[in-house]
Design a protein around this motif. Structure first.
Motif, PDB file in Angstrom:
ATOM      1  N   GLY A 114       0.818  -1.209   0.000  1.00 41.10           N
ATOM      2  CA  GLY A 114       0.000   0.000   0.000  1.00 41.10           C
ATOM      3  C   GLY A 114       0.849   1.256   0.000  1.00 41.10           C
ATOM      4  N   GLN A 115       1.932   1.225   0.763  1.00 39.25           N
ATOM      5  CA  GLN A 115       2.855   2.373   0.786  1.00 39.25           C
ATOM      6  C   GLN A 115       3.445   2.618  -0.589  1.00 39.25           C
ATOM      7  OE1 GLN A 115       6.953   1.777   1.890  1.00 39.25           O
ATOM      8  NE2 GLN A 115       6.862   3.282   0.241  1.00 39.25           N
ATOM      9  N   VAL A 116       3.830   1.555  -1.274  1.00 41.37           N
ATOM     10  CA  VAL A 116       4.405   1.696  -2.614  1.00 41.37           C
ATOM     11  C   VAL A 116       3.357   2.214  -3.604  1.00 41.37           C
ATOM     12  CG1 VAL A 116       5.454   0.449  -4.551  1.00 41.37           C
ATOM     13  CG2 VAL A 116       6.165  -0.052  -2.204  1.00 41.37           C
ATOM     14  N   LEU A 117       2.124   1.749  -3.488  1.00 43.11           N
ATOM     15  CA  LEU A 117       1.059   2.244  -4.366  1.00 43.11           C
ATOM     16  C   LEU A 117       0.835   3.741  -4.168  1.00 43.11           C
ATOM     17  CD1 LEU A 117      -1.539  -0.663  -4.087  1.00 43.11           C
ATOM     18  CD2 LEU A 117      -0.402   0.084  -6.185  1.00 43.11           C
ATOM     19  N   ALA A 122       1.930   9.123  -6.293  1.00 39.53           N
ATOM     20  CA  ALA A 122       2.333  10.516  -6.094  1.00 39.53           C
ATOM     21  C   ALA A 122       3.529  10.863  -6.970  1.00 39.53           C
ATOM     22  CB  ALA A 122       2.661  10.755  -4.623  1.00 39.53           C
ATOM     23  N   GLN A 123       4.469   9.939  -7.077  1.00 40.75           N
ATOM     24  CA  GLN A 123       5.651  10.160  -7.913  1.00 40.75           C
ATOM     25  C   GLN A 123       5.268  10.286  -9.387  1.00 40.75           C
ATOM     26  OE1 GLN A 123       8.266   6.818  -9.039  1.00 40.75           O
ATOM     27  NE2 GLN A 123       9.837   7.863  -7.827  1.00 40.75           N
ATOM     28  N   ALA A 124       4.405   9.385  -9.866  1.00 36.21           N
ATOM     29  CA  ALA A 124       3.976   9.439 -11.265  1.00 36.21           C
ATOM     30  C   ALA A 124       3.246  10.742 -11.556  1.00 36.21           C
ATOM     31  CB  ALA A 124       3.075   8.239 -11.574  1.00 36.21           C
ATOM     32  N   VAL A 143      -9.286   8.150 -23.675  1.00 36.23           N
ATOM     33  CA  VAL A 143      -9.571   7.274 -22.540  1.00 36.23           C
ATOM     34  C   VAL A 143      -8.771   5.984 -22.659  1.00 36.23           C
ATOM     35  CG1 VAL A 143     -11.380   5.928 -21.410  1.00 36.23           C
ATOM     36  CG2 VAL A 143     -11.876   8.239 -22.223  1.00 36.23           C
ATOM     37  N   GLU A 144      -8.602   5.495 -23.880  1.00 37.78           N
ATOM     38  CA  GLU A 144      -7.857   4.256 -24.103  1.00 37.78           C
ATOM     39  C   GLU A 144      -6.422   4.378 -23.601  1.00 37.78           C
ATOM     40  OE1 GLU A 144      -6.564   1.228 -27.745  1.00 37.78           O
ATOM     41  OE2 GLU A 144      -7.517   3.157 -28.184  1.00 37.78           O
ATOM     42  N   ALA A 145      -5.778   5.508 -23.900  1.00 36.46           N
ATOM     43  CA  ALA A 145      -4.388   5.701 -23.481  1.00 36.46           C
ATOM     44  C   ALA A 145      -4.281   5.733 -21.960  1.00 36.46           C
ATOM     45  CB  ALA A 145      -3.836   6.985 -24.077  1.00 36.46           C
ATOM     46  N   TRP A 146      -5.175   6.459 -21.302  1.00 37.84           N
ATOM     47  CA  TRP A 146      -5.097   6.548 -19.847  1.00 37.84           C
ATOM     48  C   TRP A 146      -5.514   5.240 -19.184  1.00 37.84           C
ATOM     49  CZ3 TRP A 146      -2.107   9.856 -17.754  1.00 37.84           C
ATOM     50  CH2 TRP A 146      -1.897  11.098 -18.345  1.00 37.84           C
ATOM     51  N   SER A 147      -6.379   4.472 -19.823  1.00 34.96           N
ATOM     52  CA  SER A 147      -6.725   3.139 -19.309  1.00 34.96           C
ATOM     53  C   SER A 147      -5.498   2.227 -19.363  1.00 34.96           C
ATOM     54  CB  SER A 147      -7.869   2.534 -20.122  1.00 34.96           C
ATOM     55  OG  SER A 147      -9.043   3.308 -19.993  1.00 34.96           O
ATOM     56  N   THR A 148      -4.752   2.323 -20.467  1.00 38.73           N
ATOM     57  CA  THR A 148      -3.517   1.546 -20.581  1.00 38.73           C
ATOM     58  C   THR A 148      -2.527   1.956 -19.503  1.00 38.73           C
ATOM     59  OG1 THR A 148      -3.792   1.288 -22.975  1.00 38.73           O
ATOM     60  CG2 THR A 148      -1.568   0.962 -22.087  1.00 38.73           C
ATOM     61  N   PHE A 149      -2.399   3.267 -19.299  1.00 42.98           N
ATOM     62  CA  PHE A 149      -1.494   3.744 -18.244  1.00 42.98           C
ATOM     63  C   PHE A 149      -1.908   3.171 -16.891  1.00 42.98           C
ATOM     64  CE2 PHE A 149      -0.867   6.776 -14.762  1.00 42.98           C
ATOM     65  CZ  PHE A 149       0.523   6.839 -14.745  1.00 42.98           C
ATOM     66  N   ALA A 150      -3.208   3.143 -16.610  1.00 39.77           N
ATOM     67  CA  ALA A 150      -3.691   2.687 -15.302  1.00 39.77           C
ATOM     68  C   ALA A 150      -3.317   1.235 -15.041  1.00 39.77           C
ATOM     69  CB  ALA A 150      -5.203   2.883 -15.213  1.00 39.77           C
ATOM     70  N   TRP A 151      -3.573   0.355 -16.018  1.00 37.19           N
ATOM     71  CA  TRP A 151      -3.287  -1.059 -15.743  1.00 37.19           C
ATOM     72  C   TRP A 151      -1.794  -1.360 -15.776  1.00 37.19           C
ATOM     73  CZ3 TRP A 151      -0.657  -4.275 -18.929  1.00 37.19           C
ATOM     74  CH2 TRP A 151      -0.729  -4.112 -20.315  1.00 37.19           C
ATOM     75  N   VAL A 152      -1.036  -0.675 -16.628  1.00 34.91           N
ATOM     76  CA  VAL A 152       0.413  -0.867 -16.624  1.00 34.91           C
ATOM     77  C   VAL A 152       0.987  -0.387 -15.295  1.00 34.91           C
ATOM     78  CG1 VAL A 152       2.610  -0.140 -17.651  1.00 34.91           C
ATOM     79  CG2 VAL A 152       0.687  -0.744 -19.133  1.00 34.91           C
ATOM     80  N   VAL A 224       1.826   4.514 -24.121  1.00 35.70           N
ATOM     81  CA  VAL A 224       0.876   5.522 -23.643  1.00 35.70           C
ATOM     82  C   VAL A 224       1.283   6.924 -24.064  1.00 35.70           C
ATOM     83  CG1 VAL A 224      -0.135   6.596 -21.586  1.00 35.70           C
ATOM     84  CG2 VAL A 224       0.207   4.109 -21.661  1.00 35.70           C
ATOM     85  N   PHE A 225       2.572   7.255 -23.881  1.00 35.76           N
ATOM     86  CA  PHE A 225       2.994   8.654 -23.981  1.00 35.76           C
ATOM     87  C   PHE A 225       3.719   9.029 -25.275  1.00 35.76           C
ATOM     88  CE2 PHE A 225       2.459   7.935 -19.426  1.00 35.76           C
ATOM     89  CZ  PHE A 225       1.742   9.063 -19.057  1.00 35.76           C
ATOM     90  N   LEU A 226       4.211   8.065 -26.029  1.00 34.85           N
ATOM     91  CA  LEU A 226       4.899   8.400 -27.272  1.00 34.85           C
ATOM     92  C   LEU A 226       3.967   8.274 -28.468  1.00 34.85           C
ATOM     93  CD1 LEU A 226       8.480   6.848 -26.907  1.00 34.85           C
ATOM     94  CD2 LEU A 226       7.742   9.205 -26.532  1.00 34.85           C
ATOM     95  N   PRO A 227       4.214   9.041 -29.521  1.00 36.67           N
ATOM     96  CA  PRO A 227       3.376   8.974 -30.724  1.00 36.67           C
ATOM     97  C   PRO A 227       3.458   7.603 -31.394  1.00 36.67           C
ATOM     98  CG  PRO A 227       4.813  10.917 -30.754  1.00 36.67           C
ATOM     99  CD  PRO A 227       5.281  10.049 -29.643  1.00 36.67           C
ATOM    100  N   GLY A 228       2.482   7.322 -32.234  1.00 37.39           N
ATOM    101  CA  GLY A 228       2.451   6.044 -32.937  1.00 37.39           C
ATOM    102  C   GLY A 228       3.639   5.823 -33.845  1.00 37.39           C
TER     103      GLY A 228
END
Length: 270
Positions: A114-117, A122-124, A143-152, A224-228
């Motif tokens: 939990g501490q690491v989460l 906060a760091q991200a 939404v797709e990009a941020w969904s990918t960020f969330a699960w990664v 997530v963050f770089l162009p195609g």
């Protein structure tokens, strides 16, 4: 019994977070270090282009290194932080004292994970905010990009935390923990596409790095963050998010098994 274990674990998260931020070295080397590196790279290479996006615009150093620093942050917050922290607690008698309380091992794990989460999130957030408002990095808008960020992020930070707990068994003392763990995480960062472009590494080194989760977490963040336009530069010519999930998931299971087999409140070989 399960409810009590969960309640005790959740109550420890706050204590673990407060303890984390009281340790200046941990805050610098695991929380602020990726931000420092992002700032250095973004400033040092501010006049260079690292490629072009889908519209032909230059990709800045800050945009190029942001996903790498996010991935490195997961490694540092989980593996490096917990491996050193738990080894120190075992050495200074903290774990021995906890062994004499009704606290279950699972509750202790919940507190650490939990501490690491919390600190990892906060760091991200800090990295993304600085990249956007200080260095002008364009963030994903779908939404797709941020969904990918969330699960990664969730899969990566959980796996890193579990592996950190497992690796805490390696150092024989708290004093040796830094010397043992930091070189491991540092080497992984260099061979996994964090500081150096992954496709510029020798094929054999790419193969070695591909066996570890950091390479895949960095790849997931790049998706997530770089162009195609950068997708073709990946091994295999695509982001391979299924590979990100598979390899990281395997390490998560392996880490859980190692924790179950090796974690003890005190060392029996010392």
């Amino acid at each position: 019994m399960i409810a009590t274990t969960l309640r005790l674990g959740m109550s420890r998260i706050g204590n673990e977070v407060r303890s984390y931020f009281r340790q200046g070295d941990s805050v610098f080397f695991t929380f602020l270090f990726p931000l420092l590196m992002l700032t250095i790279f973004s400033t040092a290479f501010s006049t260079q282009s690292f490629g072009v996006d889908d519209d032909g615009n230059s990709v800045s150093a800050a945009a190029f290194y942001l996903p790498a620093m996010l991935a490195a942050g997961l490694l540092l917050s989980g593996v490096q932080n917990l491996a050193i922290d738990i080894a120190t607690e075992r050495s200074d008698g903290t774990l021995k004292r906890l062994a004499g309380t009704p606290l279950p091992v699972v509750s202790y794990f919940i507190g650490k994970i939990g501490q690491v989460l919390v600190t990892g999130a906060a760091q991200a957030l800090l990295l993304i905010v600085v990249a956007r408002f200080v260095f002008g990095v364009d963030l994903p808008t779908t939404v797709e990009a941020w969904s990918t960020f969330a699960w990664v992020f969730i899969l990566g930070v959980t796996t890193s935390a579990i592996l950190g707990i497992a690796l805490s068994r390696i150092p024989r003392t708290g004093k040796s923990a830094t010397a043992v763990i930091i070189p491991i995480t540092l080497v992984l960062q260099f061979i996994s596409g964090v500081y150096l472009s992954f496709n510029d590494l020798p094929d054999w080194l790419q193969f070695v790095a591909s066996q570890f989760p950091l390479k895949w977490l960095a790849q997931g963040m790049r998706a997530v963050f770089l162009p195609g336009t950068f997708e073709s530069l990946e091994a295999g010519g695509d982001w391979n998010l299924s590979g990100v999930a598979l390899v990281t998931g395997i390490w998560l299971v392996l880490g859980l098994v190692l924790c179950r087999l090796t974690f003890r409140w005190i060392r029996k070989d010392g």
